[in-house]
Enzyme design. Structure first.
Site, PDB file in Angstrom:
ATOM      1  N   HIS A 106      -7.627  -5.943   0.436  1.00  0.00           N
ATOM      2  CA  HIS A 106      -6.372  -5.186   0.437  1.00  0.00           C
ATOM      3  C   HIS A 106      -5.277  -5.811   1.293  1.00  0.00           C
ATOM      4  O   HIS A 106      -4.136  -5.379   1.235  1.00  0.00           O
ATOM      5  CB  HIS A 106      -6.680  -3.764   0.948  1.00  0.00           C
ATOM      6  CG  HIS A 106      -5.596  -2.764   0.733  1.00  0.00           C
ATOM      7  ND1 HIS A 106      -5.075  -2.479  -0.513  1.00  0.00           N
ATOM      8  CD2 HIS A 106      -4.924  -1.958   1.609  1.00  0.00           C
ATOM      9  CE1 HIS A 106      -4.155  -1.539  -0.394  1.00  0.00           C
ATOM     10  NE2 HIS A 106      -4.032  -1.213   0.878  1.00  0.00           N
ATOM     11  N   ASP A 113      -9.810  -5.772  -3.970  1.00  0.00           N
ATOM     12  CA  ASP A 113      -8.898  -4.766  -3.410  1.00  0.00           C
ATOM     13  C   ASP A 113      -9.322  -3.353  -3.781  1.00  0.00           C
ATOM     14  O   ASP A 113      -9.798  -3.095  -4.889  1.00  0.00           O
ATOM     15  CB  ASP A 113      -7.494  -5.030  -3.970  1.00  0.00           C
ATOM     16  CG  ASP A 113      -6.376  -4.575  -3.057  1.00  0.00           C
ATOM     17  OD1 ASP A 113      -6.515  -3.524  -2.418  1.00  0.00           O
ATOM     18  OD2 ASP A 113      -5.352  -5.284  -3.002  1.00  0.00           O
ATOM     19  N   SER A 167       0.830  -1.197   0.000  1.00  0.00           N
ATOM     20  CA  SER A 167       0.000   0.000   0.000  1.00  0.00           C
ATOM     21  C   SER A 167       0.876   1.264   0.000  1.00  0.00           C
ATOM     22  O   SER A 167       1.641   1.471  -0.950  1.00  0.00           O
ATOM     23  CB  SER A 167      -0.971  -0.049   1.191  1.00  0.00           C
ATOM     24  OG  SER A 167      -2.010   0.874   1.027  1.00  0.00           O
TER      25      SER A 167
END
Length: 299
Positions: A277, A250, A112
């Site tokens: 995610h 996601d 991320s």
């Protein structure tokens, strides 16, 4: 730098300690001592911690796995100077950690926000990085924002209305907004009914000031200094073996992640079919298998 050795019941070697970096000291932990090149993990956030990534300790049977909490989060120092919260300082921090731990040859896995950090670091052209893994990446904040607009349209209309009203009225700190956020997070961030107990620990809590300064009040509403972050035009400069991953559900939309992967020559792309995610929590065995096999292929 200081560190202490700890041997757990599973007999894996662990060293933990603190490293001075610009702005304070950061906590790190090294697990395992295999002969293969170590891997360093860049957690999400900004302002997150390494705790959610602990399933990647499973890689330590072959190599050293290095976890650390970025400055401002977890067990690391938490200075209050907001001028510290920008990507260039975190890039500098990574370089300082690498020097302190004497990492000549190593792999990078960013998740991320950690992929923003990884890309920014790699674009300084450091030597000795063997490969990079972009896990649920955000490499263009404007594209991320467009994808989240599409995701929001999939939410119940009353949730969409609450989010829009609170954002328009500057009430993103309200309980109403936070409750509506949970609906988005359940669908696109982590779909588990029950999250691992370790995520409830004090050291797993993120730093909201860092998060809001750099990103904003939520995953899908960007107001911080990363709002215009975009390395799309420079990704081709990263001439390393690369793996891009994301979950089928996601917030890092699969179609976008796949398009990112095509910008690095020879990069691989993988979707975790039962994850949003946080594949390392939602599908830990499959996640570790994919990462392990990629590392084996490139070595």
């Amino acid at each position: 730098m200081n560190g202490k050795k700890i041997f757990g019941k599973d007999a894996k070697k662990m060293i933990e300690g603190y490293i001075p970096v610009t702005g304070g000291k950061i906590y790190y932990k090294k697990v395992g001592e295999g002969k293969k090149a170590p891997i360093i993990l860049l957690h999400g956030g900004p302002g997150g911690t390494h705790v959610s990534m602990m399933n990647l300790e499973r890689l330590s049977d072959e190599r050293t796995v290095i976890f650390y909490d970025q400055l401002g989060s977890g067990r690391s120092d938490r200075p209050t100077d907001k001028s510290l919260w920008h990507v260039d300082r975190f890039v500098e921090e990574l370089g300082q950690i690498r020097e302190a731990l004497e990492l000549d040859q190593f792999h990078i896995l960013g998740h991320s926000w950690g992929t923003m950090l990884a890309a920014s670091y790699l674009l300084t052209k450091p030597e000795g990085v063997k490969s990079v893994i972009f896990s649920s990446p955000c490499l263009s904040a404007p594209q991320w924002a467009r994808d989240q607009e599409e995701h929001r349209k999939e939410l119940p209309q009353d949730i969409q209305d609450i989010l829009a009203t609170c954002e328009n009225e500057g009430k993103t700190n309200s309980e109403e907004y936070k409750e509506a956020m949970k609906v988005f997070y359940k669908r696109f961030v982590n779909r588990m009914d029950k999250k691992p107990e370790e995520l409830n620990s004090e050291f797993a809590k993120g730093n909201e000031v860092v998060y809001e300064t750099m990103w904003g009040p939520s995953e899908f509403y960007t107001t911080g200094n990363l709002k215009m972050f975009d390395v799309m035009k420079r990704l081709h400069e990263i001439q390393l073996p690369a793996l891009f991953t994301c979950g089928r559900y996601d917030e890092a939309a699969p179609k976008t992640v796949e398009s990112h992967s095509r910008l690095i020559q020879g990069a691989e792309f993988h979707v975790f079919e039962n994850s949003a995610h946080q594949g390392f929590l939602e599908e830990p065995e499959e996640y570790v298998r994919v990462i392990r096999e990629f590392l084996t292929r490139v070595e």
